[in-house]
Write a protein that holds these residues in place. Structure first.
Motif, PDB file in Angstrom:
ATOM      1  N   UNK A 101       0.820  -1.216   0.000  1.00 21.49           N
ATOM      2  CA  UNK A 101       0.000   0.000   0.000  1.00 21.49           C
ATOM      3  C   UNK A 101       0.848   1.258   0.000  1.00 21.49           C
ATOM      4  N   UNK A 102       2.164   1.091  -0.270  1.00 25.28           N
ATOM      5  CA  UNK A 102       3.076   2.245  -0.335  1.00 25.28           C
ATOM      6  C   UNK A 102       3.032   3.081   0.931  1.00 25.28           C
ATOM      7  N   UNK A 103       2.903   2.423   2.064  1.00 26.09           N
ATOM      8  CA  UNK A 103       2.929   3.135   3.337  1.00 26.09           C
ATOM      9  C   UNK A 103       4.294   2.942   3.984  1.00 26.09           C
ATOM     10  N   UNK A 104       4.650   3.803   4.954  1.00 24.99           N
ATOM     11  CA  UNK A 104       5.937   3.607   5.648  1.00 24.99           C
ATOM     12  C   UNK A 104       5.971   2.251   6.349  1.00 24.99           C
ATOM     13  N   UNK A 105       7.143   1.661   6.416  1.00 28.62           N
ATOM     14  CA  UNK A 105       7.257   0.345   7.033  1.00 28.62           C
ATOM     15  C   UNK A 105       7.150   0.460   8.546  1.00 28.62           C
ATOM     16  N   UNK A 106       6.491  -0.498   9.179  1.00 24.95           N
ATOM     17  CA  UNK A 106       6.354  -0.471  10.642  1.00 24.95           C
ATOM     18  C   UNK A 106       7.660  -0.842  11.344  1.00 24.95           C
ATOM     19  N   UNK A 107       7.821  -0.316  12.535  1.00 24.89           N
ATOM     20  CA  UNK A 107       8.962  -0.720  13.376  1.00 24.89           C
ATOM     21  C   UNK A 107       8.612  -2.056  14.034  1.00 24.89           C
ATOM     22  N   UNK A 108       9.629  -2.811  14.476  1.00 26.45           N
ATOM     23  CA  UNK A 108       9.325  -4.053  15.195  1.00 26.45           C
ATOM     24  C   UNK A 108       8.493  -3.755  16.452  1.00 26.45           C
ATOM     25  N   UNK A 109       7.335  -4.406  16.581  1.00 23.62           N
ATOM     26  CA  UNK A 109       6.459  -4.108  17.720  1.00 23.62           C
ATOM     27  C   UNK A 109       7.083  -4.547  19.031  1.00 23.62           C
ATOM     28  N   UNK A 110       7.766  -5.674  19.000  1.00 29.34           N
ATOM     29  CA  UNK A 110       8.300  -6.225  20.246  1.00 29.34           C
ATOM     30  C   UNK A 110       9.783  -5.903  20.419  1.00 29.34           C
ATOM     31  N   UNK A 111      10.282  -4.962  19.642  1.00 29.93           N
ATOM     32  CA  UNK A 111      11.702  -4.630  19.727  1.00 29.93           C
ATOM     33  C   UNK A 111      12.121  -4.220  21.136  1.00 29.93           C
ATOM     34  N   UNK A 112      11.338  -3.318  21.745  1.00 28.77           N
ATOM     35  CA  UNK A 112      11.689  -2.837  23.088  1.00 28.77           C
ATOM     36  C   UNK A 112      11.610  -3.975  24.100  1.00 28.77           C
ATOM     37  N   UNK A 113      10.528  -4.780  23.988  1.00 25.02           N
ATOM     38  CA  UNK A 113      10.356  -5.898  24.930  1.00 25.02           C
ATOM     39  C   UNK A 113      11.552  -6.845  24.853  1.00 25.02           C
ATOM     40  N   UNK A 114      11.976  -7.139  23.628  1.00 25.33           N
ATOM     41  CA  UNK A 114      13.094  -8.073  23.480  1.00 25.33           C
ATOM     42  C   UNK A 114      14.397  -7.479  23.993  1.00 25.33           C
ATOM     43  N   UNK A 115      14.611  -6.179  23.743  1.00 26.33           N
ATOM     44  CA  UNK A 115      15.837  -5.546  24.226  1.00 26.33           C
ATOM     45  C   UNK A 115      15.864  -5.540  25.751  1.00 26.33           C
ATOM     46  N   UNK A 116      14.749  -5.110  26.360  1.00 28.09           N
ATOM     47  CA  UNK A 116      14.700  -5.056  27.821  1.00 28.09           C
ATOM     48  C   UNK A 116      14.802  -6.465  28.404  1.00 28.09           C
ATOM     49  N   UNK A 117      14.051  -7.400  27.809  1.00 21.10           N
ATOM     50  CA  UNK A 117      14.039  -8.764  28.319  1.00 21.10           C
ATOM     51  C   UNK A 117      15.406  -9.421  28.263  1.00 21.10           C
TER      52      UNK A 117
END
Lengths: 132, 114
Positions: A101-117
């Motif tokens: 749909x030519x929209x901006x790509x999403x960031x990883x949703x669980x990126x923060x959770x994985x980094x903190x975890x």
């Protein structure tokens, strides 16, 4: 650089393709980008396997770490390993949909959770090593 | 095999890199399952074989899927033909996500029950 692969023009969504949530709208992106998205998905699956392996190894090898902290860190690793396939699937679908749909790509949703975890699990292992 | 002389159709070698990514994922699963099965023997005995089967069978399936997808994607890129192979990734991707969840659940059970 190569001349690239022709972008497929809009086509009627005649054939049902799974999942419809992804393929139901938009137009075909450059196939190279779809393949790159697929490789990102696979990288998340391998991340999950590595996290699970870390958790299992901590317990199965009975490493010399204070037992409560060892179990806690193993559980954190494995729960993260449980979340990673969800991120893999949701991230793949959201990225493919955005590209169509030519929209901006999403960031990883669980990126923060994985980094903190991962940090928490590492701190637990360190504490367990020091307190044994 | 008559594919040895195929010209390079994509200088980024996207199809090859994607096939290799599937293959190393399959290998990671297989090796992980074999090691996990071995580590589970003291606690669970012969039941550990279930862990090996649960990991190795999906890994073999993934290898076969990657081989077929590579053929199809390569042919489609070569002939500039229908790229349906690329666009039907949803099934294998969903299946591998489920396999990943299952591996993690088995690991969780192992750590909690041992």
């Amino acid at each position: 650089m190569d001349e690239g692969v022709e972008r497929v023009p809009d086509e009627a969504p005649t054939v049902h393709r799974f999942p419809r949530r992804v393929y139901g709208a938009g137009r075909e992106p450059d196939p190279r980008f779809s393949l790159a998205n697929e490789r990102t998905f696979l990288a998340w699956i391998r991340t999950s396997l590595a996290l699970v392996a870390a958790g299992v190894a901590l317990e199965a090898l009975e490493l010399p770490i204070a037992e409560g902290l060892r179990l806690a860190s193993a559980l954190v690793f494995i729960v993260l390993g449980l979340l990673a396939p969800a991120q893999a699937w949701l991230g793949w679908a959201a990225t493919e949909r955005a590209m169509r749909q030519d929209r901006p790509l999403p960031a990883p949703r669980l990126g923060v959770v994985l980094a903190v975890g991962t940090t928490v699990a590492g701190v637990l292992v360190l504490a367990g090593l020091l307190l044994r | 095999m008559t594919r040895g002389s195929d010209p390079v159709v994509d200088l980024g070698l996207q199809a090859e890199r994607t096939a290799l990514a599937w293959q190393r994922t399959a290998l990671a699963m297989a090796v992980g399952a074999l090691v996990a099965g071995r580590l589970a023997v003291p606690a669970f005995g012969a039941v550990s074989l279930v862990v090996v089967v649960l990991g190795v069978v999906p890994a073999v399936v993934v290898l076969e899927v990657s081989r077929r997808r590579y053929r199809a994607v390569h042919d489609a890129l070569r002939t500039r033909g229908d790229l349906a192979a690329i666009r039907s990734a949803g099934g294998p991707i969903a299946a591998l996500s489920c396999a990943g969840l299952m591996v993690a659940l088995v690991a969780l059970a192992f750590v909690l029950l041992r």
